[in-house]
Write an enzyme that holds these catalytic residues in place. Structure first.
Site, mmCIF file in Angstrom:
data_model
loop_
_atom_site.group_PDB
_atom_site.id
_atom_site.type_symbol
_atom_site.label_atom_id
_atom_site.label_comp_id
_atom_site.label_asym_id
_atom_site.label_seq_id
_atom_site.Cartn_x
_atom_site.Cartn_y
_atom_site.Cartn_z
ATOM 1 N N PRO A 290 51.236 37.483 33.571
ATOM 2 C CA PRO A 290 51.040 38.929 33.504
ATOM 3 C C PRO A 290 49.574 39.294 33.271
ATOM 4 O O PRO A 290 48.879 38.633 32.498
ATOM 5 C CB PRO A 290 51.882 39.335 32.293
ATOM 6 C CG PRO A 290 51.902 38.120 31.434
ATOM 7 C CD PRO A 290 51.793 36.923 32.332
ATOM 8 N N CYS A 360 29.881 61.346 44.800
ATOM 9 C CA CYS A 360 29.699 62.187 45.975
ATOM 10 C C CYS A 360 30.719 61.895 47.059
ATOM 11 O O CYS A 360 30.357 61.460 48.154
ATOM 12 C CB CYS A 360 28.295 61.950 46.521
ATOM 13 S SG CYS A 360 27.248 63.311 46.144
HETATM 14 N N1 LLP Z 1 49.052 36.384 39.487
HETATM 15 C C1 LLP Z 1 48.473 36.561 40.690
HETATM 16 C C2 LLP Z 1 48.342 35.410 41.591
HETATM 17 C C3 LLP Z 1 47.998 37.831 41.066
HETATM 18 O O1 LLP Z 1 47.448 37.989 42.255
HETATM 19 C C4 LLP Z 1 48.123 38.917 40.165
HETATM 20 C C5 LLP Z 1 47.634 40.248 40.526
HETATM 21 C C6 LLP Z 1 48.709 38.672 38.912
HETATM 22 C C7 LLP Z 1 49.167 37.392 38.609
HETATM 23 C C8 LLP Z 1 48.832 39.727 37.860
HETATM 24 O O2 LLP Z 1 49.575 40.813 38.240
HETATM 25 P P1 LLP Z 1 49.976 41.923 37.146
HETATM 26 O O3 LLP Z 1 50.843 41.260 36.114
HETATM 27 O O4 LLP Z 1 48.734 42.457 36.560
HETATM 28 O O5 LLP Z 1 50.710 42.954 37.927
HETATM 29 N N2 LLP Z 1 44.363 46.358 41.478
HETATM 30 C C9 LLP Z 1 45.767 46.619 41.338
HETATM 31 C C10 LLP Z 1 46.542 45.405 40.943
HETATM 32 C C11 LLP Z 1 46.290 44.200 41.829
HETATM 33 C C12 LLP Z 1 46.960 42.955 41.338
HETATM 34 C C13 LLP Z 1 46.501 41.748 42.066
HETATM 35 N N3 LLP Z 1 47.111 40.528 41.639
HETATM 36 C C14 LLP Z 1 45.954 47.777 40.350
HETATM 37 O O6 LLP Z 1 44.973 48.441 40.012
HETATM 38 O O7 LLP Z 1 47.070 48.086 39.947
#
Ligand code: LLP
Length: 435
Positions: A290, A360
């Site tokens: 996570p 901008c």
């Molecule tokens: N493991 C891998 C291989 C990942 O690519 C990601 C996130 C995670 C774990 C963690 O995911 P989480 O638990 O945080 O959902 N920029 C986007 C989120 C992109 C996530 C990319 N990969 C946002 O602002 O919500």
């Protein structure tokens, strides 16, 4: 609303917003805006409640914090001290993690489209590598031979052809997605690795991000486990770990319910445990990755109102944090709750507002259609749930200076990242000469 704030460890005293026992108005007097404020205790709480929920069902649990959500060195240090492992997606993240004190063997490197020098960096540092494509095995073996190293533990990222997520950009599994190795190639991947002499294996998947519906995880887990069974039955591989990725969502809107950790742990681990027994994979480690869940709710952005403008159709508030500071609303249409931090809960006239940043571009709108008390210049806006993919996705577009980050706990505050200064804008630039 007060209940929602409470979930995020935010308090209201004399109409001021408090975080980690600190008055936001005083924080801004001391540190200026835009300001990222990280509540240390929220991160610790989220980490332990998740870990304990999982431990109720299985005793070999690892939580790999997905560093991409927030690579602030103090957050990395904190999670390392609490016992977390780490998911890194770049050599830069590995570099920061090692500086923050993580042991290399606690890091799993899940890169995407690796370069040879990135393989080499990871191998020399001693972190585990998780491959994302069949073609990468041969290249990894070439690098291992070149640096004269034994075959380390290796894992593959599986694409179970079922994903989920709050936005198309954040669904990371499915037939048309760039990530991972499909079911049709996965046996070949492990077989090739065995032929090259690898003997220790892990397996990994990550289906997407910002998922609040547990049934999505259940469907993915079932597909993933079917793939694991197939590999075990065909190749008799004893996995050292099964990594089920991240993706756990958080409530960004007051109408959303937090993820039920007990339901998540019960439903996912019941499926895994059954399979572990059936396949005789006893003693293996179950890990998740996570990012958002651990850090998103720990952090707010404080930003000063500098402009009030009424157009024919809208009331605009101009603040000093735009998509350079928090890109999620512009990039994904994401909702972040906002609070007037110097006048929380003040009675009186309410108006509908659009909250825009200083960049901008017309897309630089942090929040739309929000009902707030009548806003005045110098009011203080708090943007909530900015701890994940906030600072880590910020930029100096429009040559804006990156904001400062402070950490708070027990009424104390400390700067953990300095605000950029103008000299940073010219750093590493050179005027051409004699071209
Ligand atoms: N493991 C891998 C291989 C990942 O690519 C990601 C996130 C995670 C774990 C963690 O995911 P989480 O638990 O945080 O959902 N920029 C986007 C989120 C992109 C996530 C990319 N990969 C946002 O602002 O919500």
């Amino acid at each position: 609303m007060i209940e929602f704030l409470k979930q995020k460890n935010l308090e209201v005293k004399k109409n001021h917003l408090f975080i980690g026992g600190c008055d936001c108005v005083e924080l801004v007097e001391k540190y200026d805006t835009p300001l990222y404020v990280i509540n240390k205790d929220t991160i610790v709480q989220r980490y332990h409640s998740l870990k304990n929920a999982l431990l109720e069902h299985y005793d070999k649990i690892e939580i790999h914090y997905a560093a991409k959500a927030n690579t602030n060195m103090s957050i990395l240090k904190l999670l390392n001290e609490e016992g977390a492992h780490l998911d890194c997606v770049s050599t830069g993240e590995i570099y920061l993690a090692l500086k923050a004190g993580f042991a290399p063997e606690k890091i799993l490197y899940t890169g995407n489209n690796y370069r040879d020098d990135e393989f080499q960096f990871a191998l020399e540092k001693g972190v585990m590598i998780n491959l994302d494509a069949l073609s990468q095995i041969k290249r990894l073996v070439n690098v291992l031979d070149a640096v004269n190293m034994e075959k380390p533990l290796i894992s593959f990222r599986v694409n179970p052809e079922f994903g989920g997520g709050f936005h198309d950009h954040c669904i990371t599994a499915g037939p048309d997605i760039k990530f991972g190795i499909l079911d049709s190639e996965i046996i070949e991947a492990y077989k090739k690795a065995q032929q090259y002499g690898f003997t220790k294996f892990g397996i990994h998947t990550h289906i997407g991000s910002g998922i609040l519906d547990i049934s999505t995880f259940k469907v993915a887990a079932q597909k993933y486990l079917d793939i694991i069974s197939k590999i075990k039955k065909n190749l008799d591989i004893d996995f050292e770990f099964i990594d089920f990725g991240g993706g756990l969502g958080i409530p960004y809107r007051p109408s959303e319910k937090p993820l039920d950790l007990n339901e998540y742990s019960t439903s996912i681990l019941d499926l895994f445990k059954k399979k572990i027994e059936e396949l005789n994979l006893n003693g293996l480690i179950f890990s998740i990755e996570p990012g958002r869940y651990l850090v998103a709710e720990s952090t707010i952005i404080l930003s000063q109102v500098n402009t009030i403008k009424e157009t024919r159709t809208k009331n605009w508030i101009g603040i000093d944090a735009g998509f350079n500071v928090l890109v999620r609303p512009t990039m994904y249409g994401s909702y972040h709750e906002v609070v007037v931090a110097n006048r929380v809960g003040v009675k009186g006239k309410q108006l509908k507002y659009e909250i825009a940043g200083p960049i901008c571009e017309s897309g630089d709108v942090i929040a739309k259609d929000r009902t707030l008390p009548k806003i005045e210049e110098n009011d203080l806006i708090a943007i909530l749930d900015a701890g994940a993919y906030g600072f880590s996705m910020s930029s100096s577009y429009n040559s804006k200076l990156l904001p400062a980050e402070i950490m708070v706990s027990n009424g104390k505050s400390q700067i953990v990242r300095e605000r950029q200064v103008y000299e940073d804008l010219t750093h590493h630039q050179h005027f051409y000469q004699d071209l």
